[in-house]
Write a protein that holds these residues in place. Structure first.
Motif, PDB file in Angstrom:
ATOM      1  N   PRO A 102       0.829  -1.211   0.000  1.00 40.75           N
ATOM      2  CA  PRO A 102       0.000   0.000   0.000  1.00 40.75           C
ATOM      3  C   PRO A 102       0.862   1.259   0.000  1.00 40.75           C
ATOM      4  O   PRO A 102       2.027   1.234   0.400  1.00 40.75           O
ATOM      5  N   GLN A 103       0.271   2.353  -0.460  1.00 45.85           N
ATOM      6  CA  GLN A 103       0.965   3.627  -0.392  1.00 45.85           C
ATOM      7  C   GLN A 103       0.956   4.086   1.065  1.00 45.85           C
ATOM      8  O   GLN A 103      -0.015   3.858   1.796  1.00 45.85           O
ATOM      9  N   LYS A 104       2.040   4.722   1.471  1.00 44.97           N
ATOM     10  CA  LYS A 104       2.132   5.207   2.849  1.00 44.97           C
ATOM     11  C   LYS A 104       1.193   6.393   3.041  1.00 44.97           C
ATOM     12  O   LYS A 104       0.979   7.180   2.124  1.00 44.97           O
ATOM     13  N   GLU A 109      -3.889  11.208   8.366  1.00 43.28           N
ATOM     14  CA  GLU A 109      -4.737  10.648   7.306  1.00 43.28           C
ATOM     15  C   GLU A 109      -5.389   9.346   7.776  1.00 43.28           C
ATOM     16  O   GLU A 109      -6.560   9.097   7.480  1.00 43.28           O
ATOM     17  N   ALA A 110      -4.636   8.531   8.502  1.00 44.79           N
ATOM     18  CA  ALA A 110      -5.184   7.275   9.026  1.00 44.79           C
ATOM     19  C   ALA A 110      -6.307   7.546  10.014  1.00 44.79           C
ATOM     20  O   ALA A 110      -7.342   6.869   9.987  1.00 44.79           O
ATOM     21  N   GLN A 111      -6.130   8.565  10.870  1.00 41.37           N
ATOM     22  CA  GLN A 111      -7.174   8.902  11.835  1.00 41.37           C
ATOM     23  C   GLN A 111      -8.438   9.384  11.131  1.00 41.37           C
ATOM     24  O   GLN A 111      -9.543   9.022  11.523  1.00 41.37           O
ATOM     25  N   LYS A 112      -8.275  10.187  10.069  1.00 36.77           N
ATOM     26  CA  LYS A 112      -9.437  10.647   9.293  1.00 36.77           C
ATOM     27  C   LYS A 112     -10.182   9.461   8.695  1.00 36.77           C
ATOM     28  O   LYS A 112     -11.407   9.401   8.725  1.00 36.77           O
ATOM     29  N   LEU A 113      -9.441   8.526   8.138  1.00 37.09           N
ATOM     30  CA  LEU A 113     -10.070   7.346   7.542  1.00 37.09           C
ATOM     31  C   LEU A 113     -10.796   6.525   8.590  1.00 37.09           C
ATOM     32  O   LEU A 113     -11.900   6.026   8.343  1.00 37.09           O
ATOM     33  N   MET A 114     -10.203   6.391   9.767  1.00 34.46           N
ATOM     34  CA  MET A 114     -10.852   5.630  10.838  1.00 34.46           C
ATOM     35  C   MET A 114     -12.141   6.304  11.271  1.00 34.46           C
ATOM     36  O   MET A 114     -13.156   5.641  11.483  1.00 34.46           O
ATOM     37  N   GLU A 115     -12.128   7.625  11.379  1.00 34.06           N
ATOM     38  CA  GLU A 115     -13.342   8.356  11.751  1.00 34.06           C
ATOM     39  C   GLU A 115     -14.392   8.234  10.660  1.00 34.06           C
ATOM     40  O   GLU A 115     -15.570   8.037  10.934  1.00 34.06           O
ATOM     41  N   GLN A 116     -13.952   8.342   9.428  1.00 36.65           N
ATOM     42  CA  GLN A 116     -14.858   8.260   8.285  1.00 36.65           C
ATOM     43  C   GLN A 116     -15.558   6.903   8.237  1.00 36.65           C
ATOM     44  O   GLN A 116     -16.722   6.818   7.873  1.00 36.65           O
ATOM     45  N   LYS A 120     -13.660   1.321  11.874  1.00 34.93           N
ATOM     46  CA  LYS A 120     -13.667  -0.065  11.405  1.00 34.93           C
ATOM     47  C   LYS A 120     -12.679  -0.176  10.239  1.00 34.93           C
ATOM     48  O   LYS A 120     -12.768   0.578   9.269  1.00 34.93           O
ATOM     49  N   PHE A 121     -11.763  -1.105  10.360  1.00 31.06           N
ATOM     50  CA  PHE A 121     -10.837  -1.361   9.269  1.00 31.06           C
ATOM     51  C   PHE A 121     -11.465  -2.380   8.362  1.00 31.06           C
ATOM     52  O   PHE A 121     -12.118  -3.321   8.797  1.00 31.06           O
ATOM     53  N   GLU A 122     -11.223  -2.232   7.057  1.00 33.01           N
ATOM     54  CA  GLU A 122     -11.772  -3.155   6.077  1.00 33.01           C
ATOM     55  C   GLU A 122     -11.304  -4.568   6.384  1.00 33.01           C
ATOM     56  O   GLU A 122     -10.132  -4.815   6.581  1.00 33.01           O
TER      57      GLU A 122
END
Length: 125
Positions: A102-104, A109-116, A120-122
């Motif tokens: 995966p791209q770093k 950015e990881a926290q934003k994705l987790m909130e979004q 829950k991780f895929e």
């Protein structure tokens, strides 16, 4: 054709396409490749000819991947993880490696994705 008693892991293809008695030019350890192949529940045995060919094909694929990454690298004196990730994510035929390489992203950015995605991780809900 080579006699059945000769192991392809100690031979290399000659000009005629047949296996010769020359030492192999394989770089990857064939026993490690065999172990990976046998980790698949559908694989019970691995014939020596298949092991040689799959090991050689793997080496050629690694060479191709690194050449592609090097050709797109910003600093051609070295090859970095980001170079590999960039090439994997830019070439459609390497799409199968996108989860593996995966791209770093930054922690923010990881926290934003987790909130979004409600933390829950895929694949882990």
């Amino acid at each position: 054709m080579a006699s059945p008693s000769k192991s392809p892991t100690t031979q290399s293809p000659g000009k005629s396409g047949r296996l010769s008695s020359q030492p192999s030019e394989l770089m990857l350890p064939t026993q490690r490749v065999k172990m990976i192949m046998k980790s698949c529940p559908d694989v019970e045995t691995v014939p020596q000819e298949s092991l040689y060919l799959i090991t050689k094909a793997t080496e050629l694929f690694i060479q191709y991947l690194t050449q592609q990454a090097h050709s797109q690298a910003t600093d051609t004196s070295s090859l970095r993880y980001d170079d590999l990730a960039t090439v994997v994510h830019s070439l459609d035929h390497l799409e199968f490696l996108r989860e593996t390489i995966p791209q770093k992203i930054t922690w923010a950015e990881a926290q934003k994705l987790m909130e979004q995605y409600d933390n829950k991780f895929e694949g882990f809900h």
